[in-house]
Structures are given as C-alpha cells and as structure tokens.
Design a protein around this motif. Structure first.
Motif, mmCIF file in Angstrom:
data_model
loop_
_atom_site.group_PDB
_atom_site.id
_atom_site.type_symbol
_atom_site.label_atom_id
_atom_site.label_comp_id
_atom_site.label_asym_id
_atom_site.label_seq_id
_atom_site.Cartn_x
_atom_site.Cartn_y
_atom_site.Cartn_z
ATOM 1 N N ALA A 89 -7.394 0.254 6.006
ATOM 2 C CA ALA A 89 -7.511 -0.484 4.451
ATOM 3 C C ALA A 89 -5.959 -0.190 4.492
ATOM 4 O O ALA A 89 -5.859 1.256 4.135
ATOM 5 C CB ALA A 89 -8.677 -1.097 3.923
ATOM 6 N N PHE A 90 -6.202 -1.354 3.337
ATOM 7 C CA PHE A 90 -4.412 -1.033 2.435
ATOM 8 C C PHE A 90 -4.139 -1.088 1.452
ATOM 9 O O PHE A 90 -4.371 -2.018 1.377
ATOM 10 C CB PHE A 90 -3.595 -0.803 3.275
ATOM 11 N N HIS A 91 -3.917 0.216 0.441
ATOM 12 C CA HIS A 91 -4.378 -1.098 -1.058
ATOM 13 C C HIS A 91 -2.715 -0.402 -1.523
ATOM 14 O O HIS A 91 -1.850 0.744 -1.625
ATOM 15 C CB HIS A 91 -5.069 -0.459 -2.036
ATOM 16 N N THR A 92 -1.619 -1.424 -2.515
ATOM 17 C CA THR A 92 -0.015 -1.326 -2.621
ATOM 18 C C THR A 92 -0.475 -1.700 -3.705
ATOM 19 O O THR A 92 -0.583 -2.460 -4.510
ATOM 20 C CB THR A 92 0.480 -2.019 -0.938
ATOM 21 N N VAL A 93 0.936 -1.178 -4.484
ATOM 22 C CA VAL A 93 2.204 -1.465 -5.630
ATOM 23 C C VAL A 93 3.070 -1.872 -5.458
ATOM 24 O O VAL A 93 3.803 -0.382 -5.127
ATOM 25 C CB VAL A 93 1.232 0.040 -6.828
ATOM 26 N N GLY A 94 4.065 -2.650 -6.396
ATOM 27 C CA GLY A 94 4.854 -2.320 -5.611
ATOM 28 C C GLY A 94 5.794 -3.900 -4.809
ATOM 29 O O GLY A 94 6.955 -4.153 -4.932
ATOM 30 N N VAL A 95 4.688 -3.864 -4.599
ATOM 31 C CA VAL A 95 4.918 -4.831 -3.588
ATOM 32 C C VAL A 95 4.427 -6.530 -3.056
ATOM 33 O O VAL A 95 3.448 -6.305 -3.866
ATOM 34 C CB VAL A 95 5.077 -4.558 -2.120
ATOM 35 N N SER A 96 5.277 -7.312 -3.734
ATOM 36 C CA SER A 96 4.094 -8.412 -4.001
ATOM 37 C C SER A 96 3.676 -9.637 -2.831
ATOM 38 O O SER A 96 3.616 -8.739 -1.626
ATOM 39 C CB SER A 96 5.350 -9.784 -5.209
ATOM 40 N N GLU A 97 2.836 -10.741 -2.907
ATOM 41 C CA GLU A 97 2.064 -10.928 -2.283
ATOM 42 C C GLU A 97 2.843 -11.848 -1.670
ATOM 43 O O GLU A 97 2.626 -11.436 0.452
ATOM 44 C CB GLU A 97 1.010 -12.123 -3.116
ATOM 45 N N GLU A 98 3.618 -12.394 -1.735
ATOM 46 C CA GLU A 98 5.147 -12.890 -1.111
ATOM 47 C C GLU A 98 6.119 -12.276 0.052
ATOM 48 O O GLU A 98 5.517 -12.587 1.117
ATOM 49 C CB GLU A 98 5.831 -13.911 -2.082
ATOM 50 N N GLN A 99 6.037 -11.134 -0.801
ATOM 51 C CA GLN A 99 7.068 -10.041 0.839
ATOM 52 C C GLN A 99 5.334 -9.579 1.558
ATOM 53 O O GLN A 99 5.790 -9.462 2.375
ATOM 54 C CB GLN A 99 7.391 -9.003 0.016
ATOM 55 N N ILE A 100 4.424 -9.504 1.239
ATOM 56 C CA ILE A 100 3.487 -8.755 1.725
ATOM 57 C C ILE A 100 3.419 -10.568 3.265
ATOM 58 O O ILE A 100 2.876 -9.272 4.479
ATOM 59 C CB ILE A 100 2.295 -8.415 1.301
ATOM 60 N N ALA A 101 3.248 -11.607 2.598
ATOM 61 C CA ALA A 101 3.017 -12.496 3.926
ATOM 62 C C ALA A 101 4.150 -12.780 4.573
ATOM 63 O O ALA A 101 4.392 -13.184 5.755
ATOM 64 C CB ALA A 101 2.728 -13.651 2.510
ATOM 65 N N ARG A 102 5.847 -12.362 4.004
ATOM 66 C CA ARG A 102 6.715 -12.341 4.594
ATOM 67 C C ARG A 102 6.648 -10.906 5.970
ATOM 68 O O ARG A 102 7.387 -11.133 6.754
ATOM 69 C CB ARG A 102 8.228 -12.597 4.196
ATOM 70 N N ILE A 103 5.823 -9.637 5.250
ATOM 71 C CA ILE A 103 5.985 -8.667 5.874
ATOM 72 C C ILE A 103 4.991 -8.880 7.600
ATOM 73 O O ILE A 103 5.474 -8.326 8.723
ATOM 74 C CB ILE A 103 6.057 -7.402 5.416
#
Length: 579
Positions: A89-103
């Motif tokens: 599992a991975f919990h993030t702060v500072g990266v938007s949902e749109e960025q996560i989807a593109r990555i």
C-alpha cells in the motif's frame, strides 16, 4: 582635534561589538524559538496521530504530519507487504489524483524505496540520482532531488517507511530533520499498533454478532437455506470479498453442489456440482482445512465449466464444521488485485464457520426431537383409534346387526344393514389411517440429483474428462419418479453419444426445473452430428419426450459442437372450467 577623533573611534568600537553581540543573541533567540516551535509542532503531530483509531486515516495523518514537520513538498508512506520484500500500500501527500493517474501504478518497492526495505535505517540524500540503487522515475513523475527516509516499526517489526522529498526553498534535509522524522516514526508505530488493535477488536465483535444472529435464526426455526445465505452474506461483508459461494455435500455421491452464491458473477455458480477431487472447494471439504488461492481464475483446482471467475482473484475455501459434522464449504473470493487472505484473517473465519456448523447441528437435533415428539403423538393417536374408536364402532355394528333380526319392516331392516356396512367401511378406513401413522418407511431411494451425478461420474472415464454439471430447482421434489427414470436414461444416452461420436474434450450438463417443466441440456465442443450419421439413439430420446408431453431440440453450438435440449412438463396441465 586629534584627541576628539580618537575618543569617537573608541566609542564606535564598543558599539560595533555590542551590535554584533545583539545580532548573535537575536539569532540564538530565533533558533531557540524555532526549536521551541518545532518541538511544539512535533508534539502536536504526535498527539494528532495518536488520536486516530481508523488505520487508513492514521496512515494519512502520519504522512501529512511528516511533510509539515520537515517542510517537504512530497511525502509518502509505504506499507510493506506480507512477503517483506514489496510494498502492498502507498499513501501520498503533494501529488494530485490527476498526476497519480498519469504516472501509473504505485511503486512496489524498487530502487531507493527498496533500499529502505532491505536496510531499515534512516537514509538522507542530497540528490536521489547519485545513489547506486536509483534508476530514475517513470514518465510524468515530478522531479525530485533531496530525499529523507526513515522506517516505521511496530513492536520490533518494520511496518513500512516514510519517504520525504524536495525540501522547500531548495534546501537540504539536515540532521535535525532526520531526528524529528525519526521521533515521529516512533509515535507513528504506536499509533498504528493502537489502530490495528482497535480494528481487530471491532472485527472480533462483528464476527461474534454474526454468530449470534445465525444461532438465533436457527434456534427460532428458520430454514437452513436462509441461514446458509446469512452465513455467506456475513462472511462476504466482513472479509471484503466480492463473491461468496456455499456448497453442501450431495447425499449418495462424492460431490458437492453449490446451494447458493451471492455477489459478483454469482449466477454462474448457482447449481454447479463440484467433485471432491480436483476442485478448490472439494479439497477444503475432503482435507477438512481452509484452502487458499492467489488467483482463483487461473487456479488448476478450478473445476471444469464455463468461465465464472472473470474479474476475481484471491480466494479461500473454508469448511463449515469438521470431520463427520462438516456441513459444507464457504468460498470467499476478492476482486482481481485484492489482497490475498492471510492466516490472521482466516483464524476468525474458521471459528465463525465452526460455530455456524455447531448452530446448524443443534438446530438439526432440535428438529429431530420435534420429529420424535410428532411420531410419539402419532403412535398415541393410532393406539387410541385402535383401542377405543375401532372397538366401539365394532361393538356398535354388532349391536345393530343383532337388532336387525328383530325388525320386521323391510325398509328399516335394509337401512340398519346399510349402516352396518358403513361402519365396516369406516373401520377399514381407520385401520388404513393407523397403518399410515405407524409406517416409518424404508430408506429413501436416491433422488434425481444423486442419480444424475452418478451417471455423469460413470461417463467420465469413457469420455476422458469430467463434464461440468449444474442443477437448479427442486429436482427431487417436483420431478415425478417416472419422469426421473426417463431423464436418467436421456442423460446416459447423451453422454454416450458424445463419447462415441463427438470427439469432444469438454461437455456441460444442466438439469433444472421451475416446478412446471424439467429441462435437460447437454452441450459439447465436438465435431457436431454428421448429416448421414445414425440417429436411432436421438429418436429414442425424442420419443421419450413426446410420450411425456414434451419435446427435444438439437442444434449446433456456437463455437463448434452440439447442444441438446430435452424438456417435459412435471405437472398435469390445468383444464379451464366453464364460468
């Protein structure tokens, strides 16, 4: 003049030194204030994290607190999976949902992230790319240079890691940042442990409530089918499974039948007959132990038949009861990509299934007691009828018969004799009733379900494979004995034809009834029926259907092979009455 200038110079020199001292003092005061504020912020973060009892929310709060304390632009918390080598599992702060989807997908723990998994010690880097374990970022990933990572331990076990990158202002993470983050990691470990304990206690409470409800339902007289549905629904909900299947043993066979299925693609499982050997559910029942699968859809123990696990992945089959008291098996399957069932999850599930079996056993014993009471009551009624009613009727008949000889009127004498005959007939009826009350009956002959499974099992060696079987409806109740004989013959003939002529490597048998009609469907993936082939066997099956008021259809199967449908009514058609 000269002396005046000298005096002024002496005056300026102390002032300069005083200014320097004041500036130094101010700097130290600012540093002390900054340290005080940072310690205060750390304490606030520790308290905030410690208040969370929901595990997911606690993890998110830890990541947010870490980013704020060390002034990092990006922060993440990676939870290490059961294998100890990858992130689950991975919990993030500072990266938007749109960025996560593109990555794309979250990292699994390679590169620098994996370095912290392999060596759980604080790691501070001025530039990520200079480390030997670094191999770059995926496309669309934001640039990251400075890095600080610390492990989170829960009871001496590494739970996961905190990853911080890009200290704001272009600065580097320092020793103080590492100390603050390490302190937070200790508090995070305590908070995670508390959240886990709270989650475990709530889970145990849910299992206990589920068992209490099942026991109450059974003891209050609910039907077993309703209780099995409750068992499946409760287990599916508590474990987060997408599909729950309950299979029970078929009397007189070495097979299990799917009594009910709920959830994703449930309709594809209902009525399936599964062998004890070669199936996931059968293995759990035969070995009397839970059996897990990382991917049910691609497991060799998934029995033959049409695809029915699309979109499903990890699964576990748990026996309901154990040994001779085993009542069946419950299969729980999560969606593709879900977590595998762990031993920690299976422990309460086994207890739940065992307690459910005990409740079912108690309910069955209660029904047995009620049946004994009913039979004893029937015996009492039979004795009373025999010893009291019949004797009195017989005595009354003898009296009337004797009195009839003294009646001179022909009409009256005839009526008395008729009354005597009626009493004799009544005595016969009562004796027949007594016989029915006292009859226990022999062992019931195998039902249609068991006979059909036996026919399919006997055909498997000749076919070279085991056909899939599905049964739906009250076949043993609604289908008359004569019709059942024809169905067994039709099924045997159909499978024999497949073995002799079809050249198939897969066959499906479906036997179903809705209470009005019974339908037998046999399909294979063979070469089909040639135009000039012998059809005597098919003609015999058609004649059987016609004799019972039904029909038979044969058609080519989509994708190759043959599909035979044989159906007949199981109830006499009702003749409309004149109004």
């Amino acid at each position: 003049m000269g002396s005046t200038e000298g005096e002024q110079a002496r005056i300026r020199l102390p002032q300069l030194r005083l200014d320097e001292l004041l500036e130094e003092l101010q700097a130290r005061l600012d540093a002390a204030r900054g340290t005080r504020d940072r310690v205060h912020s750390l304490l606030e973060a520790v308290l905030s994290v410690g208040r969370e009892l929901d595990l997911e929310q606690a993890l998110h709060s830890i990541v947010e607190a870490a980013a704020a304390l060390v002034d990092a632009e990006y922060a993440a918390l990676g939870v290490i999976g059961p294998d100890g080598r990858r992130l689950s599992a991975f919990h993030t702060v500072g990266v938007s949902e749109e960025q996560i989807a593109r990555i794309g997908p979250y990292p699994e723990g390679h590169g620098i992230l994996g370095e912290l998994i392999r060596h759980p010690e604080p790691l501070r880097l001025a530039k990520l790319s200079t480390h030997a374990a670094s191999y770059g970022f995926p496309a669309n990933h934001p640039p990251m240079n400075s890095f600080l990572g610390v492990p989170i331990r829960v009871r001496d076990q590494v739970f996961g890691n905190l990853y911080l990158t890009e200290k704001r202002g272009g600065l580097q993470f320092d020793e103080e940042d590492e100390a603050v983050l390490s302190t937070l990691a200790v508090a995070a470990g305590v908070a995670i442990d508390n959240a886990r304990l709270y989650e475990d206690s709530r889970l145990r409470e849910r299992w206990l409530q589920a068992n209490a409800e099942i026991t109450h339902r059974l003891m209050s007289g609910s039907e077993q089918g309703d209780v099995l549905a409750l068992i499946a629904e409760q287990a599916r909900e508590i474990t987060g499974a997408a599909l729950a299947v309950v299979a029970i043993p078929m009397e007189g066979t070495d097979s299990l039948t799917v009594d009910l299925a709920i959830g994703l693609r449930a309709e594809a499982h209902r009525g399936l007959v599964l062998p004890l050997e070669g199936s996931l559910i059968g293995q759990a029942f035969a070995q009397d132990t839970p059996v897990t699968s990382a991917d049910v859809a691609h497991d060799d123990r998934t029995s033959a038949g049409p695809p029915r696990f699309t979109g499903l992945g990890p699964g576990v089959a748990v026996p309901i009861g154990s040994g001779e008291s085993a009542r069946g098996v419950v299969l729980l399957v999560r969606e593709t990509g879900g977590n595998e069932f762990t031993e920690k999850e299976m422990a309460p599930l086994r207890v739940f299934a065992a307690q459910a079996a005990v409740a079912m056993e108690l309910a069955e014993r209660r029904r047995d007691v009620e049946q004994i009471v009913l039979l004893e009551d029937r015996d009492r009624i039979a004795r009373d009828l025999h010893d009291l009613a019949i004797q009195r009727l017989f005595a009354t008949g003898m009296t009337l018969q004797s009195a009839g000889r003294f009646i001179d009127h022909p009409g009256a004498s005839e009526r008395v004799l008729r009354a005597v005959d009626d009493l004799d007939e009544t005595i016969k009826i009562i004796r027949s009733t007594i016989f029915g009350l006292r009859t226990r009956g022999d062992e019931a002959a195998p039902g249609l379900r068991a006979r059909a499974v036996r026919v399919v099992g006997e055909a498997a060696p000749v076919l070279g494979f085991a056909p899939s079987v599905r049964m739906e409806g009250l076949l043993d109740t609604h289908v008359p004995k004569e019709t059942a004989e024809h169905i067994v013959a039709v099924l045997s003939e159909s499978l024999t034809n497949i073995a002799r002529h079809a050249g198939a490597d897969r066959a499906e048998v479906v036997l179903e009834t809705d209470g009005n009609e019974v339908r037998v469907t046999v399909a294979d993936n063979g070469v089909g029926i040639p135009a000039d082939g012998r059809r005597s066997g098919l003609a015999n099956m058609g004649e059987r259907a016609t004799k019972l008021g039904g029909s038979m259809e044969i058609a080519d199967r989509e994708g190759g092979g043959t599909r035979l449908v044989w159906h007949v009514p199981v109830r006499e058609p009702q003749t409309p009455t004149a109004g």
